[in-house]
Design a protein around this motif. Structure first.
Motif, PDB file in Angstrom:
ATOM      1  N   VAL A 225       0.813  -1.215   0.000  1.00 37.73           N
ATOM      2  CA  VAL A 225       0.000   0.000   0.000  1.00 37.73           C
ATOM      3  C   VAL A 225       0.840   1.255   0.000  1.00 37.73           C
ATOM      4  O   VAL A 225       0.298   2.358  -0.133  1.00 37.73           O
ATOM      5  CB  VAL A 225      -0.954   0.003   1.217  1.00 37.73           C
TER       6      VAL A 225
ATOM      7  N   GLY B 280      -3.796  -2.183  -1.637  1.00 37.66           N
ATOM      8  CA  GLY B 280      -2.831  -1.818  -2.659  1.00 37.66           C
ATOM      9  C   GLY B 280      -3.345  -2.080  -4.071  1.00 37.66           C
ATOM     10  O   GLY B 280      -4.534  -2.359  -4.284  1.00 37.66           O
TER      11      GLY B 280
ATOM     12  N   ALA C 251       0.195   3.888  -2.722  1.00 38.56           N
ATOM     13  CA  ALA C 251      -1.111   3.671  -3.339  1.00 38.56           C
ATOM     14  C   ALA C 251      -2.073   4.770  -2.885  1.00 38.56           C
ATOM     15  O   ALA C 251      -1.826   5.508  -1.940  1.00 38.56           O
ATOM     16  CB  ALA C 251      -1.650   2.296  -2.957  1.00 38.56           C
TER      17      ALA C 251
END
Length: 656
Positions: free
Chosen positions: A533, A560, A536
């Motif tokens: 993540v 993610g 992201a």
């Protein structure tokens, strides 16, 4: 004493006289009929098709001639005329074909005088076609050159030629029609004469046959008695009932032989009943489930093993597979059933995941679907529980892989680890020799030392995977372990700007697990999720521990970008990684740990948005067999330091 002649011989002699008398007259009638048949075939297959084609040709010629008359009046007539003129050779070829066919039939029928005039007329027409072709081309050229006088002269010549062609067609048509009428009248006369003759002799043959039938009926009088006995046997009455048929002819001997056959059938049925009992015992003793269904998927029979493997017992007989849940539980099985009914070829499904209704654990089952018996659509379904075989095969494959990793790890240790230690020591010594003001040189040495540490970490990963100790299983609350790991990893999550959500059921069944190994696995998955993540749009990571399927499910979810579907099935392969500096060892190590605990791990896309879910499931402690773990070599348990909750390495070695 047996009669001099048998029953069939006597019946044959009774009818022979009638047949011989009738045969002589019938032979004459057949010859006459054959002659009539040839002439009728000549009419139907020869003259009539030829007459139709000549009529069509005459009509087409009439239309063609009328267009020729208007040829100079309209340019469109010229275009139609050029197209129609190309069809004349094919028309002539078809007419000659029908003349040849009619001539072949006429030769067989003895009519050799009808077709020569027609063939001569067609030759005249063909010659006219050839002679007019240059004049038509000259007419077209004259019209294009603008010479009306010359065009008019050519037009008159062509009109006369076309009129002559039409006359030839008409005469040929009239000739063949006259011949058809005469042949039809002659055939009708012969047919009436033959019908009268056959009627007279048919009456005579009927009278003679009636007398022979009455005489034969007296000889065949015992047949109804024999027929009743045959019907009784057909209904299953194989008891000995001797037939009382007087005489020594074929019927009497047939009755005796029939009773002997009935005795043999009774003995054979007894043997078949014994065989059926043996087959039933064999099927009942099979470990595999055996189910027979009809064309409507209705269960007709099951063996005892079907209750254990598929959950089908005798109460399932008379119910459909759909109603029993088999088609819904395994769609591939329904597709196999339909495919076998379509092409009558056996289908197999190997190691399909199967969960019997009401059963918590999942099995692996081999299915065989094949046509059964003579009833259309009836199928035989054989299901064999191969769960243990699949597990054994998986363990063997994993053992082979680990052996390969062990050899590689030893090689890496020998060839890489020791030189790395020497290089690291030399770097430290070199750092001691560099003056304090040389910041650039010290930065280079720091970078070298960082790469040395990363390579050392890789060798440690190899050794950890190859030397994973057998887990020491103790029943405990997996939720407590999850809370401990979550509290430990939350600071580094916050430092990376990632929010960690934790959801743990209150009442969880106890699970038999090795705390150190599961800590390492869970920490590996959480750090993988954190790395997924980073950068992201959404930065959430969730850890959920839930009671599920008679055990405990542990789920690590991230928001993610997710893993592409084409790569998802490879995430547990050794050395497969989606990271730029990953080793491809973290997830295989996690999978090995989960399998050693009797659990399973899956990688799936996150529902409701992008991301990935790693779902681990472990059986409850009372359902897990700890015996295999305790029978391993004691030295493999507890050797070496436990997998502690250490900070995440800087080089991202925690997973794939």
């Amino acid at each position: 004493m047996r009669p001099r002649f048998s029953i069939p011989t006597r019946i044959f002699l009774a009818f022979a006289l009638t047949l011989v008398a009738f045969g002589a007259i019938a032979l004459t009638s057949v010859i006459q009929h054959e002659r009539t048949s040839r002439q009728l075939r000549l009419l139907h297959d020869g003259y009539l098709p030829l007459a139709l084609r000549l009529g069509e040709a005459r009509s087409h010629q009439n239309v063609y001639r009328r267009h020729v008359e208007r040829l100079l009046e309209s340019p469109t007539e010229l275009r139609w005329f050029n197209a129609a003129r190309q069809l004349r050779p094919s028309t002539m070829r078809r007419l000659r074909h029908f003349v040849d066919r009619a001539e072949e039939l006429a030769t067989k029928a003895g009519d050799r005088s009808t077709l020569p005039p027609i063939r001569d007329a067609l030759d005249e027409v063909a010659g006219a076609y050839e002679s007019t072709a240059p004049r038509y081309e000259a007419l077209v050229d004259t019209l294009e050159a603008g010479d009306p006088a010359r065009a008019a002269a050519l037009h008159e010549e062509l009109q006369a030629s076309e009129l002559e062609i039409e006359r030839q067609y008409r005469e040929a048509y009239n000739h063949i029609v006259d011949r058809i009428d005469s042949l039809a009248a002659a055939a009708s006369t012969r047919e009436r004469r033959a019908a009268l003759l056959l009627g007279v002799f048919a009456i005579l043959a009927l009278l003679l046959g009636l007398g022979a039938t009455l005489w034969s009926q007296r000889m065949l009088k015992p047949l109804p008695t024999l027929q009743r006995r045959v019907a009784a046997v057909a209904e299953g009455d194989l008891a000995a009932q001797p037939l009382t048929v007087k005489g020594d002819d074929e019927l009497a001997r047939l009755a005796q032989d029939f009773e002997q056959m009935v005795e043999a059938l009774a003995a054979r049925d007894a043997r078949l009943r014994d065989l059926r009992r043996m087959q039933a015992q064999i099927v009942a003793g099979l470990r595999a489930a055996v189910v027979v269904v009809d064309a409507d998927d209705v269960v007709r029979t099951v063996n005892p093993a079907a209750a254990e493997v598929l959950g089908l017992d005798e109460d399932s007989i008379g119910h459909g597979l759909g109603a029993l849940g088999l088609r819904g539980a395994l769609p591939e099985l329904g597709e196999a059933l339909d495919a076998v009914r379509e092409d009558a070829r056996a289908r197999t499904l190997e190691a399909e995941p199967w969960r019997r209704p009401g059963e918590e654990g999942e099995r692996r089952v081999d299915f065989l679907v094949t046509p059964f018996g003579s009833e259309p659509g009836a199928l035989l379904l054989v299901a064999d529980d191969v769960t243990e075989a699949v597990r054994t095969k998986a363990r063997l494959i994993q053992t082979e892989r680990l052996a390969a990793i062990g050899r590689m790890a030893a090689h890496v240790t020998h060839e890489v680890r020791n030189p790395l230690s020497s290089i690291g020591l030399n770097v430290e010594m070199l750092g001691d020799e560099i003056p304090a003001g040389e910041s650039e040189a010290r930065a280079l040495l720091a970078a070298i030392q960082k790469e040395i540490d990363r390579l050392t970490g890789i060798t440690e990963e190899y050794l950890r995977l190859a030397r994973l100790p057998q887990p020491r299983l103790e029943a405990d609350d997996l939720g407590d372990l999850a809370r401990t790991v979550a509290d430990f990893v939350r600071p580094e999550m916050r430092a990376a700007g990632v929010e960690l959500e934790v959801e743990i059921d209150e009442a969880l069944p106890l699970v038999a697990f090795d705390e150190a190994q599961l800590r390492q696995s869970l920490l590996n998955l959480l750090r993988n999720a954190r790395e997924a993540v980073e950068g992201a749009e959404r930065d959430g990571v969730a850890l959920r521990v839930l009671a599920e399927d008679g055990g405990v499910s542990l789920r690590v979810e991230d928001e993610g970008p997710g893993i592409p579907a084409a790569m998802r099935h490879r995430v547990f392969d050794l050395f497969f990684t989606t990271k730029e500096r990953g080793s491809g060892l973290g997830l295989p190590l996690t999978q090995q740990i989960v399998a050693a605990h009797g659990g399973r791990i899956r990688c799936t896309p996150r529902e409701g948005g992008p991301g990935t879910v790693f779902a681990l499931w472990f059986p409850a402690a009372d359902a897990f067999d700890e015996a295999p773990a305790r029978e391993e070599e004691p030295a493999r348990r507890g050797d070496g330091p436990p997998a502690e909750l250490a900070p995440a390495p800087a080089d991202g070695m925690t997973g794939t």
